[in-house]
Design a protein around this motif. Structure first.
Motif, PDB file in Angstrom:
ATOM      1  N   LEU A 182       0.848  -1.333   0.480  1.00  0.00           N
ATOM      2  CA  LEU A 182      -0.011   0.393  -0.067  1.00  0.00           C
ATOM      3  C   LEU A 182       0.712   1.020  -0.363  1.00  0.00           C
ATOM      4  CD1 LEU A 182      -3.504  -1.042   2.254  1.00  0.00           C
ATOM      5  CD2 LEU A 182      -3.078  -0.205  -0.237  1.00  0.00           C
ATOM      6  N   THR A 183       2.336   1.518   0.202  1.00  0.00           N
ATOM      7  CA  THR A 183       2.309   2.179   0.483  1.00  0.00           C
ATOM      8  C   THR A 183       3.287   3.031  -0.807  1.00  0.00           C
ATOM      9  OG1 THR A 183       4.782   0.885   1.107  1.00  0.00           O
ATOM     10  CG2 THR A 183       3.389   1.835   3.091  1.00  0.00           C
ATOM     11  N   GLU A 219       4.654   4.233  -4.073  1.00  0.00           N
ATOM     12  CA  GLU A 219       3.880   4.861  -5.165  1.00  0.00           C
ATOM     13  C   GLU A 219       3.231   5.059  -5.784  1.00  0.00           C
ATOM     14  OE1 GLU A 219       6.560   8.290  -8.102  1.00  0.00           O
ATOM     15  OE2 GLU A 219       8.021   7.384  -6.342  1.00  0.00           O
ATOM     16  N   GLN A 239      -0.367   4.476  -4.990  1.00  0.00           N
ATOM     17  CA  GLN A 239      -0.864   5.121  -3.984  1.00  0.00           C
ATOM     18  C   GLN A 239      -1.433   6.700  -5.023  1.00  0.00           C
ATOM     19  OE1 GLN A 239      -0.711   6.598  -0.516  1.00  0.00           O
ATOM     20  NE2 GLN A 239      -0.769   4.263  -0.087  1.00  0.00           N
ATOM     21  N   SER A 240      -0.960   7.104  -6.202  1.00  0.00           N
ATOM     22  CA  SER A 240      -1.038   7.624  -6.906  1.00  0.00           C
ATOM     23  C   SER A 240      -2.180   7.374  -8.081  1.00  0.00           C
ATOM     24  CB  SER A 240       0.241   8.083  -8.204  1.00  0.00           C
ATOM     25  OG  SER A 240       1.054   7.072  -9.050  1.00  0.00           O
ATOM     26  N   LYS A 267      -5.597   7.505  -6.126  1.00  0.00           N
ATOM     27  CA  LYS A 267      -6.685   8.701  -6.188  1.00  0.00           C
ATOM     28  C   LYS A 267      -7.242   9.173  -7.353  1.00  0.00           C
ATOM     29  CE  LYS A 267      -2.471  10.424  -3.249  1.00  0.00           C
ATOM     30  NZ  LYS A 267      -1.455  11.200  -3.669  1.00  0.00           N
TER      31      LYS A 267
END
Length: 147
Positions: free
Chosen positions: A126-127, A129, A132-133, A136
């Motif tokens: 989950l961390t 990059e 994460q992007s 969104k």
């Protein structure tokens, strides 16, 4: 047209980075995991497709799928089968991917991927990059396949 699949090597790095960047994708980190990428070349040794898997402990995240418009669905199928085989050889037990393209979900389901939710993703992934992007963006779907 003749196409050949191969696991990328250090000597392929410049061509691989160029191909990914020309497609408008981030090539960040590829140099650290070049041997986790499968490339498809045409008869002139030009890269026409690639896909990589970013390892995170015993799971991986599929990334940097770039496919030339000259390829047929059968070529893409072969590319996916090759990256799955490479991931198994590298000891990865699950493959995750993030997509916001509804059209690709059906193809991915045929490849054995199932939709999952963020709670099912290992915390260490989950961390990432890319995840994460991507999460969104609108209509994002997370899919997983176990080996």
């Amino acid at each position: 047209m003749f196409y050949q699949l191969k696991v990328a090597e250090e000597k392929d790095l410049a061509r691989l980075l160029d191909f990914v960047e020309r497609a408008g994708l981030s090539s960040s980190g590829i140099e650290l995991m070049v041997d986790y990428f499968v490339m498809m070349e045409n008869g002139e040794r030009e890269v026409v497709a690639c896909i990589g898997v970013e390892p995170a402990e015993d799971v991986g995240l599929l990334r940097s799928l770039v496919v030339s418009d000259t390829l047929q669905q059968a070529h893409i199928l072969t590319l996916f089968q090759s990256i799955q085989t490479l991931a198994e050889q590298k000891g990865l037990k699950q493959l995750f991917l993030v997509t916001n393209k509804e059209a690709s979900v059906q193809f991915l389901q045929l490849m054995g991927f199932t939709e999952t939710n963020p709670e099912q993703i290992p915390k260490h992934l989950l961390t990432n990059e890319h995840i994460q992007s991507s999460m969104k963006e609108e209509n994002t779907k997370i899919m997983v396949k176990s080996s």
